[in-house]
Each structure stands twice: as C-alpha cells, then as structure tokens.
Design a protein around this motif. Sequence first.
Motif, PDB file in Angstrom:
ATOM      1  N   SER A 414       0.742  -1.346   0.062  1.00  0.00           N
ATOM      2  CA  SER A 414      -0.173  -0.061   0.176  1.00  0.00           C
ATOM      3  C   SER A 414       0.880   1.245  -0.022  1.00  0.00           C
ATOM      4  CB  SER A 414      -1.004   0.033   1.248  1.00  0.00           C
ATOM      5  OG  SER A 414      -0.297   0.068   2.500  1.00  0.00           O
ATOM      6  N   ARG A 528      -2.442   2.919  -0.920  1.00  0.00           N
ATOM      7  CA  ARG A 528      -3.311   2.464  -1.847  1.00  0.00           C
ATOM      8  C   ARG A 528      -3.382   0.928  -1.732  1.00  0.00           C
ATOM      9  NH1 ARG A 528      -2.063   5.626  -7.301  1.00  0.00           N
ATOM     10  NH2 ARG A 528      -3.495   6.924  -5.983  1.00  0.00           N
ATOM     11  N   THR A 568     -10.895  -0.715  -4.196  1.00  0.00           N
ATOM     12  CA  THR A 568     -10.858   0.346  -5.613  1.00  0.00           C
ATOM     13  C   THR A 568     -12.000   1.136  -5.596  1.00  0.00           C
ATOM     14  OG1 THR A 568      -9.776  -1.519  -6.795  1.00  0.00           O
ATOM     15  CG2 THR A 568     -11.064   0.180  -8.101  1.00  0.00           C
ATOM     16  N   GLU A 571     -11.008   3.993  -3.142  1.00  0.00           N
ATOM     17  CA  GLU A 571      -9.731   4.774  -3.750  1.00  0.00           C
ATOM     18  C   GLU A 571     -10.595   5.779  -4.968  1.00  0.00           C
ATOM     19  OE1 GLU A 571      -7.014   2.039  -5.321  1.00  0.00           O
ATOM     20  OE2 GLU A 571      -6.499   1.543  -3.237  1.00  0.00           O
ATOM     21  N   SER A 575     -10.223   9.870  -4.393  1.00  0.00           N
ATOM     22  CA  SER A 575      -9.998  10.774  -5.342  1.00  0.00           C
ATOM     23  C   SER A 575     -11.021  11.956  -5.842  1.00  0.00           C
ATOM     24  CB  SER A 575      -9.737   9.765  -6.954  1.00  0.00           C
ATOM     25  OG  SER A 575      -9.328  10.676  -7.964  1.00  0.00           O
TER      26      SER A 575
END
Length: 672
Positions: A414, A528, A568, A571, A575
Amino acid sequence: MNRMMGFCEQSANRQRQYEEVFSRHVSNDSIAEYSKHLASRPSRVGTYGNEVGLYYSIEALQKAGLDPYIQSYDVYMSVPQQISVRQTAPEERELDVIEDVAPGTPFADEIVPGYNAYSPAGTVEAELVYANYGRPEDFEELERLGISVKGKIVITRYGKNFRGVKPKQAAKRGAIGMLIYSDPIDDGYIQGKVYPDGPWRPEDSIQRGSIVQIADYPGDPLTPGEPSIEGVQRLDSAEASSLPTIPTTPLSYGQARHLLNALEGEEAPESWQGGLPFSYRLGPGPTKVRISLDIDYERRDVNNVIAQIPGSKYPEQTVVIGAHRDAWVYGAEDNISGWVTAMEIARVLGELYQKGWQPKRSIIIAGWDGEEYGLLGSTEWVEDQRQDLTKNAVAYFNMDGTSGQFFGASAVPSLQDVIFEVTKEIVEPRSGDVATSIYDDWYMRSGNDIPTIGYLGSGSDYTPFIQHLGIASADFGFSSPSGLYHSAYANLDSLKFVDPGYEHQGTAAKVVGLMALRFANADVFPFRYSKYADLVIELLRDISEKYTFGVDLSEVIDQAQAWKLAVTSLEHRVSNLISGEVHLSDSEDIQKINESLLQQERNLTQSQGIPGRTWYEHQIWAPGRDTGYAAQPLPALEQALEDDSKEDFKNAIKVLKQALKDATQTALQVFE
C-alpha cells in the motif's frame, strides 16, 4: 505540477512549501558531526560506550529544541567474558578471535571479541565437518553423501540465510557446536580490494552477530508478547524457544583456513567451494577443534531514545521514524548511519517546531537499543505501547543503513505509490550536473523497469510494528557492495568507500522526512490498498499451482478479489473528494476514510498468529522459519505445505479468509 497523493490542491501547495524548507535545512555537515561522535567508540548494547552514545544523542536532540526521554527495558542478554577457539588436531594452534586493528585505533580495548549473541556458554571438542552455508538443503546433501554431523562440530560460511538458522539446523542433526566464518569468495579479496585499501573484508575481519531465533519471536527471549518491565512474568531460560542450543562462535577466513585446509574426506561439491586457495573437503576430521565460550547471562537495560514533535490537529495520531543506535563495534554503516539520519530529521523538525511550525499529526523519532542482539528495544517498546499504537499509529518508517550509493526500500504494497512519488522529487547525489531523481536512478538500475520494492521479512526494527501489530511499515536505505559488516573495520574511515561527504545519509533524511511529513499532514492517508490486494491475489494463485492436498483455494481468492473491489471503490471516492472543493479537514467522510485506511492493515493480523509462532500475527508477512531474515509471504499456508499438513493448510486458509473478509468489511463501512 503533479498532484500529491492524499492532498487537495490547497493543502498540497502548503505541503510543498514545508517540504522545501525541510529539505533545504538538511545538512550533511550536521550528519557528519553526529557520526564523528557516535561512530568513534564501540556502542554494543549494555556497555559503557553505548551509554556515552545515549547521552550524546539526548543532548543533541535537546539542542534541537526537543524534549527527548529514555525508555528503558530490563532484558535478558548474553555477556561474553572469554572466547577461545583452538585447533587440537592434526596440529595444535590457538586461533585469533579478534581483529588486529591498527595502533591508535580509538577505544580498541572496548572491541568485543568475535562472538555470537545468545550462544550457550560451554566447552565442546570434536572432529570438524564442513556444511557450506548451513542451510537445510546443505545438511540434506551431507546426509545424502552419508556424512553425519552427530557429535561433531560443524563449520559453515556466512551468507544465504540468517546466521541463527545455521546452528539450529546443525543441532537438529546432533551437532554439538558450530563455527561460522566469512569466506573471501562472498565478501573478501575475491570481490575486490580489502580494507584499508578497499571496502572488502580483510583476512582477520570477523562478522559478529546474534543467533537468537527471531523467526520464533524477537525481543527479550524470556518475555515473548509482553514488555520486559517490573512485574511481568518471565520464562525460565530453558523454556525460551528463541534461545539457541549449541555453542556457536564466528571466525575470520584467515583463521578458518587452518581448519578447512586440514580437513580430509570427500571433496566438497563444486558449488560449495570457496575462495581460499585449496580444495574444500567435507570431513569429518582429521581436523579437531575445541570451542570454549565463557559467556554470562544476566538482565541488563536496553535504552531507547524517544523524541516527539506534537501534532496540532490530531496529536494522538503518530507517524514513527526509527533507527537502531547500537552497533557491534563502531558500526559507522550499521547502524550509526541510520541513527544519525534520524537525528538530522529530528534536528530540522525541532528547529521548525521552535519557529511555530507543527505537523497535523505527531511525529516520533526513536533510537532503538539492542537491535543487534534481536530487535530488543523496538520489540519491547511496541509490546509496551501496544494499545496506543494499535489505535493511533499511522505508519512506521525504518532506517537500517543509509551510507551507500544505491537506494532501496522494502514496504507493504500500500506504500508503493507514495514511495515512488517522494523519490521522484529528490535528487540522487551521484547524478552530478545532470540532476537525476532517486526514482529515475532506481528505475535505470532496475533495467529501465518499475523498481521492485522488497517484502518485509525480519532482521530490523520494523518487525514488531508490521508483523505483530499490523502497522503499515517501510524500510529505507542506501547501500553499496562491501564486506566490513559487523567487524571492527566498519569505522568512520571506511565510509570513504561507500558514502564520501555523507551525501546519501543526507539524502535519506530527505526521503524519510518527506515520507513522514506526507503522512503527518495528509488530508487522506496516501495508502493504496488495491496494490496490496493485487499482490495477495497473485500470491494465492501461485500457491494454488502447488500441491495443495486437493484443497480448493477459490473461496479465499474470491475474498481477496472482493477486497480488491472494495478498496478500488474507496480509492475512487478518495480521488473525487481530493479533487473537489470541499473543506477536507472538516469532512466527516474523510475521518471515516482515514479510520478505514488505518484499520485495514490491522485486519490482516489475526490474534491466533501463525501456528507454532503465535507472536507473528500478520497473515501476509513473516520471516521464513529457515531463512530468518527473508520474508515468507502467506506464511501459515507456506508453513503447512512445508510440514505436509493438510489440516494446518485448511486452518490457515480459514484464518486468512477471515483476515481478508475483515479488511473488506472495513473498506465497505465507509459507504454505509
């Protein structure tokens, strides 16, 4: 300008200003001054030289405007009194067990003879058998050739695995003692010029080191899982599974040659031949050796140095920077370099703090003691602070060797993208007039491909953070090919071969300092986890291609894929928030996301730990039982395969599936 992971545009602009000021104030001269004081005297744990370095470090951090303190633990450790190795056949000679350092070497009387920490005391005498690197496969080859080590003393060369694995394997097969030497083909004259003319190991140089079984558990052998403080229940030494069982001690190749050259018996396989100028033979005999180790065992203090820059908004949350401050002898590379780099980060942050600047989250700088004996100081501190760290630690960044020419890192997946991001912004000192980033240099050295970030095994102070508590961790360093490791020649003068001008130690301060600042000030932690999930899926598919007792892995792979989908989505949400104009610091969504990002690494630990090694709670990362340092991903599954145990394999899948399910649910909770 490229976006900064974890920061909205406004926050990123402020962050870049902080980072520019921080980097500008890092001073190679300051690092050189710290190194001059700390690497001029041996600083082995439990000695007066170590205490001198302790108080110098405290005073230096106080000068930087910080309020450092000493955190001590009362730890069981070995204390060598007299080390003797004597060849008794076919001729007699007393072998040298300490280097013949140059006249005028400072504090030469404080250089410890070559010895292996936690070796049992005692005297043993027997014929000698040569066992290559002392790996399981090496002993299996001896058995295939009909050569028994039962009742014998085994000699092996350093390398290929953790030194503590070698006597463990020998003892399993009935050996009564072990010698470990450094062969010139591995780190001596075969590699290049030896010290003082070059960085390679001279003939009298000895590699010291611990042989405690850190693959069972690190830290105080008598208090696994608990801090070594007053009132804690301690094991009897006979109950401590991490303690080795046969007398073991190291030699230089200059002395080992007498023993090896006199061996007879079958010629060693070609791959077992070393760099000494004769044909290596296996024995046993006629070489006989007497090892006599006068080693006391007693409780002594390990003394960690802890300093903190308090956070302004989330002071309870911490980013921890650590490096061990003890060394086997002078330790200019290992690890005075790492500790003085950490001290320089503390100095710059301390001076900024005195001018009114604070990170949003607290930054802790720790100098660990007793790492060389078995991660003593860091492990005891983590066990002591378990509750607070589990709740509040954001990340741990380790430095164990920063004096070299070439950057490298190991980390949880990550952290990969943020490591790449930071290294793209710092100039590699070797690039000269054409400024090349650390990342670009790393990329070119990787064959013009994305650099590989290593797995976290063990052998340094990140171990308790990631593998016991599940705190996202990374290990950063600069290294160069050399052969003075753990010897009396790893001194200040030797740095001229690996890091002249302290340029890479200064660069390491910038890398780790910026990493800490990113996590201390981020709107959203720049983890991540989709990278993590990808790797777990790949590892599981690799295992599924092995013989798996007919057990179906599809459900645990499906769970890893569910985690990938969840993170995902998370994330994408991050964003969108980062690119928006909302006031992120006031966003309830952001707080939930950050809690989720911290918790997912914790989810990958399970309280029952790995079978037979319950201290290691992480289900993705642990050191291998027979490698010691090297990582064994998915350790419980791999261990069950090694043991040919279908029941253990099925249980390991069940535990891993639960860990992945917990991480998936944590990621999805953000959307509730």
